[in-house]
Design a protein around this motif. Structure first.
Motif, PDB file in Angstrom:
ATOM      1  N   SER A 100       0.048   4.348   4.306  1.00 33.69           N
ATOM      2  CA  SER A 100      -1.393   4.244   4.564  1.00 33.69           C
ATOM      3  C   SER A 100      -1.816   5.069   5.780  1.00 33.69           C
ATOM      4  O   SER A 100      -3.001   5.314   5.965  1.00 33.69           O
ATOM      5  CB  SER A 100      -1.785   2.784   4.761  1.00 33.69           C
ATOM      6  OG  SER A 100      -1.150   2.256   5.906  1.00 33.69           O
ATOM      7  N   SER A 105       0.794  -1.237   0.000  1.00 35.71           N
ATOM      8  CA  SER A 105       0.000   0.000   0.000  1.00 35.71           C
ATOM      9  C   SER A 105       0.826   1.287   0.000  1.00 35.71           C
ATOM     10  O   SER A 105       0.273   2.357   0.155  1.00 35.71           O
ATOM     11  CB  SER A 105      -0.933   0.016   1.217  1.00 35.71           C
ATOM     12  OG  SER A 105      -0.174  -0.012   2.405  1.00 35.71           O
ATOM     13  N   THR A 122      -4.192  -4.660 -10.815  1.00 34.33           N
ATOM     14  CA  THR A 122      -3.226  -3.834 -10.108  1.00 34.33           C
ATOM     15  C   THR A 122      -2.182  -3.349 -11.103  1.00 34.33           C
ATOM     16  O   THR A 122      -2.039  -3.917 -12.183  1.00 34.33           O
ATOM     17  CB  THR A 122      -2.581  -4.590  -8.923  1.00 34.33           C
ATOM     18  OG1 THR A 122      -1.822  -3.671  -8.142  1.00 34.33           O
ATOM     19  CG2 THR A 122      -1.705  -5.740  -9.388  1.00 34.33           C
ATOM     20  N   GLN A 179      -3.304  -5.564   0.470  1.00 33.36           N
ATOM     21  CA  GLN A 179      -4.618  -5.946  -0.039  1.00 33.36           C
ATOM     22  C   GLN A 179      -4.437  -7.334  -0.622  1.00 33.36           C
ATOM     23  O   GLN A 179      -3.430  -7.597  -1.285  1.00 33.36           O
ATOM     24  CB  GLN A 179      -5.055  -5.048  -1.192  1.00 33.36           C
ATOM     25  CG  GLN A 179      -5.645  -3.726  -0.839  1.00 33.36           C
ATOM     26  CD  GLN A 179      -6.039  -3.025  -2.140  1.00 33.36           C
ATOM     27  OE1 GLN A 179      -5.205  -2.345  -2.717  1.00 33.36           O
ATOM     28  NE2 GLN A 179      -7.263  -3.192  -2.583  1.00 33.36           N
ATOM     29  N   ARG A 219      -5.038   2.148  -2.144  1.00 31.05           N
ATOM     30  CA  ARG A 219      -5.570   0.868  -2.606  1.00 31.05           C
ATOM     31  C   ARG A 219      -5.066   0.641  -4.027  1.00 31.05           C
ATOM     32  O   ARG A 219      -5.466   1.345  -4.936  1.00 31.05           O
ATOM     33  CB  ARG A 219      -7.081   0.872  -2.537  1.00 31.05           C
ATOM     34  CG  ARG A 219      -7.537   1.408  -1.184  1.00 31.05           C
ATOM     35  CD  ARG A 219      -8.537   0.727  -0.352  1.00 31.05           C
ATOM     36  NE  ARG A 219      -9.060  -0.531  -0.633  1.00 31.05           N
ATOM     37  CZ  ARG A 219      -8.842  -1.604   0.145  1.00 31.05           C
ATOM     38  NH1 ARG A 219      -8.060  -1.503   1.193  1.00 31.05           N
ATOM     39  NH2 ARG A 219      -9.408  -2.747  -0.128  1.00 31.05           N
ATOM     40  N   LYS A 220      -4.191  -0.335  -4.181  1.00 31.98           N
ATOM     41  CA  LYS A 220      -3.550  -0.584  -5.471  1.00 31.98           C
ATOM     42  C   LYS A 220      -4.247  -1.657  -6.297  1.00 31.98           C
ATOM     43  O   LYS A 220      -3.816  -1.950  -7.397  1.00 31.98           O
ATOM     44  CB  LYS A 220      -2.088  -0.976  -5.254  1.00 31.98           C
ATOM     45  CG  LYS A 220      -1.254   0.148  -4.674  1.00 31.98           C
ATOM     46  CD  LYS A 220       0.187  -0.255  -4.560  1.00 31.98           C
ATOM     47  CE  LYS A 220       1.013   0.873  -3.969  1.00 31.98           C
ATOM     48  NZ  LYS A 220       2.416   0.488  -3.820  1.00 31.98           N
TER      49      LYS A 220
END
Length: 190
Positions: free
Chosen positions: A30, A19, A47, A181, A36-37
């Motif tokens: 973050s 992130s 991504t 993520q 948010r990739k």
């Protein structure tokens, strides 16, 4: 840069990313913005690696393509990203120049796609790869690839392997950071 990975194992697909966003020597973790990739378009999770400017552009562009955004095979990904290249040039003023001797115009994008049909990688000249096991992009990719290689044959899910990859990137790459993520989905049988 980043650490982004995709994994396919036992009818499961996983995609994971760190992130951290960087601007030269500046780190935007973050703690300052929810970076948010990975984003969803239809059945696909996507991504990117490279400039942070790609994320809002690609999210908007691919979503607005609607049914023209087809990503369920290597050929469909190539066709879609070829259309994306044209739209990037016409609507977003993409600088297509990388090196003087480039054989094609560059889209300036490196991307991973995970969906129920497989895991795909797209590179700047619209080269598309369909991976059988796993792959990674970004500055932490070499650490991620080594970690995923080390655990792939051991018991564990695609999600577990993707986490091992992104965690290795975060541990050793100065341009990657937690939190991560991760998304996993079941493959569709052909």
């Amino acid at each position: 840069m980043t650490t982004c990975v995709v994994v396919k194992k036992d009818n499961q697909i996983a995609i994971a990313a760190d992130s951290l966003v960087t601007f030269g020597d500046t780190r935007l973790s973050s703690a300052y913005e929810a970076n948010r990739k990975i984003f969803q378009v239809g059945e696909s999770w996507i991504t990117l690696a490279g400039t942070a400017a790609h994320f809002p552009v690609m999210r908007k562009l691919l979503t607005e393509m609607g049914e023209d955004c087809k990503l369920s095979s290597r050929e469909e990904v190539f066709e879609t990203y070829s259309k994306v290249h044209q739209i990037l040039k016409e609507n977003y003023f993409l600088n297509t120049k990388e090196d003087e001797d480039d054989p094609y115009e560059s889209s300036q994008i490196t991307s991973l796609i995970a969906n129920p049909y497989g895991i795909f990688g797209v590179y700047s000249y619209r080269e598309v790869f369909s991976f059988d096991r796993f792959w990674g992009i970004g500055s932490g990719r070499n650490f991620a690839l080594g970690a995923m290689y080390a655990v792939y044959e051991q018991p564990g899910s695609a999600r577990d392997i993707a986490l091992a990859g992104v965690q290795a990137g975060v541990e050793f790459d100065k341009s990657s950071a937690a939190p991560y993520q991760v998304y996993s989905i079941e493959m569709k049988q052909e």
